[in-house]
Design a protein around this motif. Structure first.
Motif, short mmCIF file in Angstrom:
data_model
loop_
_atom_site.label_atom_id
_atom_site.label_comp_id
_atom_site.label_asym_id
_atom_site.label_seq_id
_atom_site.Cartn_x
_atom_site.Cartn_y
_atom_site.Cartn_z
N GLN A 193 5.27 -14.78 15.34
CA GLN A 193 4.28 -15.41 16.21
C GLN A 193 3.50 -14.36 16.98
N GLU A 218 15.57 -18.36 11.32
CA GLU A 218 15.07 -18.92 12.56
C GLU A 218 16.24 -19.52 13.32
N GLY A 275 4.66 -23.97 7.96
CA GLY A 275 5.51 -23.87 6.79
C GLY A 275 6.09 -22.48 6.59
N LYS A 276 6.04 -21.64 7.58
CA LYS A 276 6.52 -20.26 7.45
C LYS A 276 8.03 -20.24 7.19
N THR A 277 8.74 -20.96 8.04
CA THR A 277 10.19 -20.99 7.90
C THR A 277 10.58 -21.59 6.55
N THR A 278 9.88 -22.62 6.17
CA THR A 278 10.19 -23.28 4.90
C THR A 278 10.04 -22.28 3.76
N ASN A 320 2.61 -23.33 14.62
CA ASN A 320 3.83 -24.14 14.54
C ASN A 320 3.69 -25.18 13.44
N GLY A 321 4.70 -25.23 12.59
CA GLY A 321 4.72 -26.26 11.58
C GLY A 321 3.90 -25.95 10.35
N ALA A 349 11.99 -33.89 12.30
CA ALA A 349 10.97 -33.43 11.36
C ALA A 349 9.87 -32.63 12.06
N1 LIG Z 1 14.42 -30.65 8.61
C1 LIG Z 1 13.15 -31.10 8.45
N2 LIG Z 1 12.94 -32.39 8.08
C2 LIG Z 1 11.69 -32.85 7.89
N3 LIG Z 1 10.56 -32.12 8.05
C3 LIG Z 1 10.70 -30.84 8.40
C4 LIG Z 1 12.00 -30.26 8.63
N4 LIG Z 1 11.83 -28.97 8.98
C5 LIG Z 1 10.49 -28.76 8.98
N5 LIG Z 1 9.81 -29.87 8.64
C6 LIG Z 1 8.36 -30.00 8.51
O1 LIG Z 1 7.89 -29.05 7.57
C7 LIG Z 1 6.70 -28.44 8.03
C8 LIG Z 1 6.87 -26.92 8.03
O2 LIG Z 1 7.85 -26.54 8.99
P1 LIG Z 1 8.34 -25.06 9.22
O3 LIG Z 1 9.57 -25.13 10.02
O4 LIG Z 1 8.40 -24.37 7.92
O5 LIG Z 1 7.14 -24.47 10.11
P2 LIG Z 1 6.99 -23.05 10.77
O6 LIG Z 1 5.71 -22.54 10.27
O7 LIG Z 1 8.18 -22.22 10.56
O8 LIG Z 1 6.83 -23.45 12.31
P3 LIG Z 1 7.36 -22.73 13.64
O9 LIG Z 1 6.38 -21.71 13.99
O10 LIG Z 1 7.38 -23.81 14.65
O11 LIG Z 1 8.70 -22.16 13.36
C9 LIG Z 1 6.43 -29.00 9.41
O12 LIG Z 1 5.40 -29.97 9.29
C10 LIG Z 1 7.68 -29.65 9.82
O13 LIG Z 1 7.42 -30.82 10.57
#
Ligand SMILES: Nc1ncnc2c1ncn2[C@@H]1O[C@H](COP(=O)(O)OP(=O)(O)OP(=O)(O)O)[C@@H](O)[C@H]1O
Ligand SMILES: Nc1ncnc2c1ncn2[C@@H]1O[C@H](COP(=O)(O)OP(=O)(O)OP(=O)(O)O)[C@@H](O)[C@H]1O
Ligand SMILES: [Mg+2]
Ligand SMILES: [Mg+2]
Lengths: 290, 358, 314, 247, 262
Positions: free
Chosen positions: D205, D96, D52-55, D49-50, E151
């Motif tokens: 996941q 997502e 950065g995958k979604t990003t 979690n977190g 965040a």
């Molecule tokens: N809208 C936002 N504003 C600020 N920070 C964000 C935002 N969305 C995500 N983040 C931060 O960016 C980082 C990457 O988040 P991301 O959503 O890409 O993770 P992820 O790998 O997709 O996680 P998950 O498995 O929970 O979906 C995290 O540290 C998160 O806190």
């Protein structure tokens, strides 16, 4: 009976104006979730431009065209210069921007045009038509007819065309709309242009009855907004129903109850309806799953 | 100082802009004119003018600004009664003479030390109308008034004086200042038995719509409008429907139709010509009120020979035989208006123009 | 925790200093008056911000409460001989009661529907005020008796500057207290998710009502203050345009920012005075500035600026 | 989705990401990510979690601003292209949180997936999606917002398929799906690759299932790629087993 | 004694019978799982039990008392709290503040004290904050206390919801897919957390599609399909139920369940 019909005629004519303004609200709202408080200004621009163009010797049909085009250009500019740069801002921020825009446009109109009231000759004469004892101006039929045509066209646009669906999709979920390839900025721009055109048409149709001036927009925006909400925000048919209903309520309120409190009548009914139907008369119940 | 500052706060925009707009233009026009002709007491006039958009709170702020910040020695302005009444305490406290351009009688009744006004009162308009009705044997009338300040106040005055003229009000309807259709109210009046005439106190576009709706419904008893529509634009807006409408108004509207021996003739023709030439818009009596106010003030300043507000006030109060666009003004300690019923002419619209009814 | 305490009080303390400090640089009574108008609007806006910025409920009818407050200090002394201060309190209580009664049904509505319902409420109030001329003087307004306390009469603009400035600082203090309390958290929570707030026991309807009543009282007191300052009141104070103006002040200054409320009020009160130099172009400029502010500082002046400044520091 | 020829799995990169940086305001979420997805393969991205995958996926589809680096798709630099231009080039994303058009009907949702396409293939693809997810067909005139969580997930997948993509970006497609459907979704993904030649970039996941069908995989940790290899290699990697497979 | 009892409950949306005459009992301290295909009515059932929806018919009994149709906040007071499948987080607040809202019912109210910032209010704030930190720690989000919820990553938000629900000190806790969006390792952590919660005496009703977790943790499992009960029993009974396999588990689910139950 004649009296009743007379009130009906009055209510429907005034109501059709509210309905057209409400339709303008609906379109922009559908695309962008923005309640555009400058909507009344489009009505003003339509009427005033036609008045000044005809006064300058332009034949009426061409003046009408110029007025609609002018409103559309202003609608587009409003989107490109004020709404688009604020992309990502919250809906309230956007609403305040449209309020700013309406003050700006009014300020502009008082310079470009003037601060006087103006009238247009009726399209097909001033001789009232007798309907069961009620005397109705021919222009009323222009207004009602215009409203009907526009609402049918819009209904077809939203339900039968891909672009129409794209407008709805953009409103429902901007992110998803972008992900399926919708150019959301274009779609929202389009909605501004479209509702500017509708506003202008409304302004042109009603000026022979209601007169126009640089500051008629505020009240129309207010009534149009109320009408849109009464009908159910986002639903074009609702906008029409809401508009006509507000018009009729005012007319019957003034005719049968008290002319002093006729506006109150309309708002009391709106409050009453919303208490029973919190989404307006024809509003889609919002489906928000948890 | 080498200039004399006078101030004004007018409703140049907003719901009463058709009052404030010509008033503002008139003041600017004539201050320029006076300055071009050597000013007052050898000094140039400086006009400070604000737009209060008919909002009482803004008017009040501008009044303070005129007194405290701009340091004006006299004020001509206040387009609406509400704005005027909000400013009154400021000028009374500061001891600055204030000539209001608003209609209602409350402005000068009771008399306030530093407050004057130039327009005829709404009460006088009612009296003039009822006088005309009496002459024509009308005693049962309907009323349809605007709910704005002007309409509301005049309605009250008319109710008040109707009895004096043996007039009975059988129907009493109202409409909002921005309403677009008055047929429901007029239908009710039409359906009321025995009505011999209808009076419409109100200003703005409302009376024009009332007039149009009146004809649309084919109501055939006489329609009286008020001095609130005393401008050519009313005739333009109401179009053919305006034919036969009667109203009390100042001589200004019929400048060209006045007999040559009328003492007002040169004044009103002069103002009318100048206004229409400069602005390209038809003259209205509202701008005329501003002209009267400014001229009364200038003459008082000349008589006082000083820039002391108190001295100017005293001289304004002593105005006698001043001939303005609104009539002949004779002020006194008890009368800070100085006009009588003779200042009003009863006009009727014929062939798209005003005519004088005798 | 010490730090949190001082943080919370920073804004009211700053405002108090501002009120005192400005007094030394005011060139004339006119400036005192304009400042007093800022404090009055700010007071109403702080209340409205509690409702809009924190609890997320719009009201397009708040001028209704403002107007009722204003007319209560005009009518009650004139009709019943009440002392203006009593009238002010009575007005506040009356508005609280009215807000309590209309709040229940109105606040069940959401978003734009809530907006139109509050709008309707505001319009009804202003219609009554402008139509019942026998009581209110009608559209032309009515005079308000001067405030006198123990034989001392509040007159000059500077006197009012202090009184309204004091009211505003107190209003800001109470507001920050509320926001930092469990009640404040419940309000902010229901803004984000009503259902989540409910399942942890927040009585959403009740809290919306509480903040609606509180904001109505703020508006009412501000209205009374304006009436007393002006000595004259017209129905404009209760009108739709004034409601819109209050909402604009909230958003312009920054939703959910108490300091923003004061800034928003200051901008919209001062701007028209500054723009008089543009004469005919005044409205054009006002509209333009409003748009420019909101486009450039889209979260409102105070939050946007503090983000900018914070960003540079980080 | 049938319009493309069956696979020619190749080593030619369809998507190339170089030193990509992106974040939210002042917080950087991707600190220079480099990776590639070859034509016709399934690439899985796993991370906690977190991470950065979604990003990363959002940056590829263009709804997330990037602050550095480059994205090359199908030979074109799309780093700064608008999202709709990328859809036109053949990128589709199942985001997502599903992001369906709640008030619109299910069929409208699906048809909007084919917004930039024209022609009769749309109806054929629609039928195909309905075959995959019969429940969508049953309810096709109803507003999508009424669907259950898992049903909405199906709709989101179906909508993405409707654009006939070259590259399908899937952000946790199995989230909220019943086990029987999880099977199905992974089968569909494999089928898309094998029969329609669609390239798939999969964030999941359910790392075991994802890596099992993936040709290659990457592990992302706090905004940086830490491990990469074939699906098999990753499944056998000690670190991956410990941190993501839980065995 | 059954702490939560649902009797013949039901609701329909338009033509869809989302929940159709469903009954079950949950014993105190148990983990009671509800599984079923997508759209079977699990979330709707939660909505009915927690007062978000009003049932068309049927009853809900909490500790023997009829609580059918009570508002969610009233149910919360009586000891029922929940999390959501579709995140319902207070995004404008920090993680700590989110959980502090969960303490709402435990906080002293008194508008006047709050407005005047009496010392009691400050004390209350300190207490709530400390409690919130403890809950965050417990769900493994200790490091996020001051992070704005907006965040935080998805998985963390799911746990934040659990912390918030726990903060309300419920007797019965409804969890709607708490492990969705979590990888195997994270799911195990959540599983531990849930077990832990149950061990401390809070009854947990769980909706989850992760069969490993469900099978390992549940005292009883209730299976829904098309709004109706398909089966109920122990994990082992349900796992081998042919209809459950056919409608829900499939090969993947069966395998996982088998692995879980050893
Ligand atoms: N809208 C936002 N504003 C600020 N920070 C964000 C935002 N969305 C995500 N983040 C931060 O960016 C980082 C990457 O988040 P991301 O959503 O890409 O993770 P992820 O790998 O997709 O996680 P998950 O498995 O929970 O979906 C995290 O540290 C998160 O806190
Ligand atoms: N508010 C609503 N409006 C319309 N239909 C609804 C509504 N709520 C639930 N439904 C319908 O009821 C059925 C059950 O939905 P529910 O969300 O309870 O399923 P679920 O078992 O939680 O599924 P999932 O595992 O996918 O989350 C679905 O068919 C859904 O479409
Ligand atoms: Mg993610
Ligand atoms: Mg569910």
């Amino acid at each position: 009976m004649a009296e009743f019909l007379q009130f009906c005629a009055s209510g429907l004519t005034v109501g059709a104006v509210y309905a057209l303004v409400a339709l303008g609200f609906t379109i922009i709202y559908n695309a962008s979730d923005v309640v555009n408080f400058a909507q009344g200004e489009f009505v003003m621009i339509g009427g005033m431009t036609t008045v000044f163009a005809t006064a300058a010797g332009v034949p009426l049909p061409i003046a009408v065209l110029i007025a609609i085009l002018a409103a559309m250009v202003i609608g587009l500019l409003l989107h490109r210069l004020a709404i688009e740069p604020a992309r990502g801002a919250s809906p309230v921020t956007l609403i305040i921007i449209t309020i700013g825009a309406s003050i700006f446009l009014r300020g502009l109109a008082q310079i470009v045009f003037d601060k006087q009231f103006h009238s247009l000759p009726a399209f097909s004469g001033d001789t009232p038509i007798n309907i069961g004892g009620a005397l109705v101006l021919p222009q009323s039929f222009w207004v009602l007819g215009g409203a009907v045509v526009i609402v049918i066209a819009l209904w077809a646009f939203f339900n039968r065309t891909v672009t129409g669906k794209a407008v709805l999709a953009t409103a429902a979920n901007r992110l998803a709309a972008r992900l399926v390839g919708i150019n959301t900025s274009f779609v929202i721009g389009l909605s501004f242009v479209l509702s500017a055109a509708i506003g202008a048409i409304a302004g042109i149709l009603v000026t022979p009855i209601t007169l126009t001036s640089y500051d008629i927009g505020t009240l129309l925006a207010l009534k149009g907004f109320a009408a849109a909400m009464l009908g159910g925000m986002g639903n074009p048919i609702g906008a029409i129903v809401g508009g006509l209903l507000v018009g009729l309520l005012e007319a019957f309120g003034a005719g049968y109850i008290s002319s002093t409190y006729k506006d109150a009548m309309a708002f009391i009914v709106i409050l009453g309806v919303l208490f029973v139907m919190p989404g307006g008369l024809l509003g889609r119940a919002s489906v928000e799953r948890v | 100082a080498d200039t004399i500052k006078i101030g004004s706060s007018l409703s140049m925009t907003g719901p009463a802009s058709f009052l404030g707009d010509p008033e503002g233009k008139t003041l600017e026009m004539y201050v320029e004119d006076i300055n071009a002709n050597g000013g007052v007491n050898g000094k140039q006039l400086e006009l400070v003018i604000y737009d209060d958009a008919a909002d009482a709170n803004s008017a009040r702020t501008f009044a303070t600004r005129l007194v405290e910040d701009d340091g004006v020695i006299a004020v001509v302005g206040g387009s609406t009664t509400g704005a005027t009444m909000a400013m009154v305490p400021v000028f009374e406290d500061a001891g600055i003479p204030f000539i209001s351009l608003a209609g209602a009688v409350v402005i000068i009744d009771p008399v306030k030390e530093f407050v004057f006004k130039t327009p005829h009162t709404d009460r006088m308009a009612c009296e003039k109308i009822f006088e005309d009705m009496q002459k024509n044997g009308i005693s049962k009338i309907g009323m349809i008034s605007g709910t704005g300040g002007f309409g509301k106040s005049m309605r009250g005055q008319c109710m008040d004086v109707a009895g004096n003229y043996g007039i009975e009000i059988l129907a009493d309807e109202t409409y909002g200042p921005k309403d677009a259709d008055m047929t429901p109210q007029l239908t009710k009046i039409k359906g009321t038995d025995g009505i011999q005439a209808v009076v419409n106190p109100g200003f703005g576009q409302g009376p024009a719509i009332v007039t149009r709706n009146y004809r649309q419904l084919g109501i055939d008893v006489p329609l009286y409008q008020s001095h609130g529509v005393a401008s050519k634009s009313f005739i333009d807006l109401a179009g053919e429907a305006a034919e036969g409408v009667r109203l009390p108004a100042a001589a200004l509207l019929v400048a060209d139709k006045l007999p040559d021996d009328d003492p007002q003739k040169p004044v009103v023709t002069g103002y009318k010509t100048k206004y229409e030439e400069t602005t390209g818009e038809p003259v209205s009596t509202f701008g005329g009120h501003a002209y009267d106010g400014l001229m009364i003030l200038v003459e008082a300043m000349k008589r006082a020979g000083s820039e002391d507000p108190a001295a100017i006030r005293d001289e304004i109060e002593k105005t006698q035989g001043f001939i303005g666009t609104g009539g002949t003004v004779n002020m006194s300690a008890e009368d800070h208006l100085g006009l009588d019923l003779s200042a009003f002419k009863m006009l009727e619209i014929k062939d798209g123009d005003w005519t004088i009814v005798n | 925790m010490r730090k949190l305490m001082s943080n919370r009080l920073a804004v009211p303390a700053f405002l108090a200093l501002l009120v005192v400090g400005l007094a030394f640089v005011m060139p004339s009574n006119f400036y005192f008056r304009v400042a007093a108008l800022v404090w009055i609007s700010a007071l109403a806006v702080i209340g409205l911000n509690l409702l809009m910025g924190f609890a997320g409920q719009v009201s397009l009818g708040h001028a209704g409460f403002f107007g009722l407050g204003a007319y209560s200090v005009a009518i009650l002394p004139a009709q019943f001989g009440l002392h203006p201060v009593i009238a002010l309190i009575a007005g506040g209580a009356g508005c609280a009661l009215l807000a309590f009664v209309v709040g229940r049904p109105i606040l069940r509505l959401k978003g734009h529907y809530l907006a139109v319902a509050t709008l309707g409420f505001g319009i009804l109030v202003s219609m009554v005020i402008s139509n019942e001329a026998w009581l209110t003087g009608g559209p032309d307004g009515m005079p308000v008796p001067r405030l006198a306390l123990f034989g001392w009469r509040a007159r000059g603009a500077d006197t009012w500057y202090w009184i309204t400035g004091g009211l505003m600082v107190i209003g800001a203090l109470l507001a920050v207290n509320l926001v930092a309390s469990p009640t404040g958290r419940a309000l902010r929570a229901l803004h984000d998710s009503e259902v989540a707030a409910r399942v942890v026991g927040v009585d959403v309807g009740c809290y919306k009502l509480i903040v609606f009543v509180i904001s109505a009282v703020y508006a009412s007191v501000a209205g009374s203050a304006l009436a007393l300052v002006n000595g004259f009141i017209t129905p404009d104070a209760a009108g739709f345009l004034h409601s819109i103006q209050l909402v604009t002040m909230v958003v312009l200054g920054g939703m959910g920012s108490i300091l923003g409320s004061v800034v928003g009020a200051a901008v919209l009160v001062v701007l028209p005075q500054a723009l008089t130099v543009f004469h005919d172009y005044e409205h054009l400029m006002l509209g333009f500035m409003m748009m420019a502010f909101m486009i450039l500082l889209r979260s409102g002046i105070v939050p946007s600026l503090s983000m900018l400044i914070g960003g540079r520091r980080a | 989705m049938v319009r493309r020829r069956p696979p020619l799995r190749s080593d030619e990169a369809l998507l190339q990401i170089n030193a990509l940086r992106s974040g939210y305001g002042r917080i950087e979420a991707l600190h220079g990510v480099s990776m590639e997805v070859n034509r016709g393969e399934i690439v899985a991205l796993v991370g906690s979690n977190g991470a950065g995958k979604t990003t990363l996926l959002r940056a590829v589809s263009g709804v997330q601003p990037v602050s550095g680096g480059a994205i090359v798709f199908d030979g074109h630099d799309v780093t700064n292209a608008q999202p709709h231009a990328r859809v036109k080039r053949g990128i589709a994303q199942v985001p997502e949180g599903r992001q369906i058009f709640s008030p619109l009907s299910i069929e409208d949702n699906l048809r909007l997936g084919a917004y930039l396409r024209k022609g009769s293939e749309i109806d054929r693809d629609l039928d195909m999606v309905y075959d995959l997810f019969p429940v969508l067909k049953e309810r096709r005139r109803n507003p999508a917002g009424g669907l259950s969580g898992g049903q909405q997930q199906m709709l989101a997948i179906g909508r993405a398929l409707m654009s006939g993509p070259k590259l399908l970006l899937l952000d946790e497609p199995s989230m909220g799906l019943a086990p029987i459907l999880v099977d199905q979704v992974f089968q569909i993904v494999e089928k898309l690759r094998d029969e329609s030649g669609v390239t798939v970039f999969l964030v999941e996941q359910n790392a075991f299932a994802a890596l099992s069908i993936a040709d290659r995989g990457y592990v992302i940790e706090t905004g940086e790629i830490s491990i990469s290899g074939t699906g098999r290699e990753l499944l056998d990697d000690e670190r991956v087993r410990e941190a993501y497979l839980g065995v | 004694m059954s702490v939560l009892q649902v009797e013949e409950i039901g609701i329909a949306f338009g033509g869809v019978k989302a929940v159709d005459h469903v009954s079950f009992r949950v014993n105190e301290g148990d983990v009671f799982s509800i599984i079923g295909p997508n759209g079977a009515g699990k979330t709707t059932l939660f909505n009915l039990v927690s007062g978000v929806y009003q049932p068309k018919y049927g009853k809900v009994l909490l500790e023997g008392a009829d609580v059918t149709g009570l508002e969610p906040q009233t149910l919360a007071r009586r000891g029922l709290s929940r999390t959501f499948q579709n995140l319902q987080v207070f995004f404008r607040m920090t993680a700590r503040e989110n959980v502090m809202v969960g303490r709402h019912l435990k906080e002293k109210r008194g508008l006047l004290a709050h407005i005047l910032a009496l010392p009691a209010t400050a004390r209350q704030n300190r207490e709530s904050a400390a409690a919130a930190d403890a809950y965050l720690e417990r769900v493994g989000l200790g490091g996020y206390a001051d992070t704005p919820a907006a965040a935080m990553p998805y998985g963390a938000l799911k746990r934040l919801e659990i912390a918030r629900a726990l903060a309300a000190g419920p007797k019965v806790l409804l969890l709607d897919e708490p492990a969705a969006g979590c990888n195997a390792v994270e799911t195990e952590e959540i599983e531990k957390l849930v077990r832990n919660i149950a061990d401390e005496g809070t009854t947990v009703v769980l909706v989850e599609h992760d069969m490993k977790m469900v099978m390992r943790i549940s005292d009883r499992v209730h299976v829904l399909e098309f709004g109706k009960t398909l089966a109920e029993g122990t994990a082992e009974e349900v796992r081998t139920h042919p209809k459950v396999i056919e409608a829900y588990l499939g090969t993947h689910g069966s395998k996982e369940a088998a692995v879980a139950l050893g």
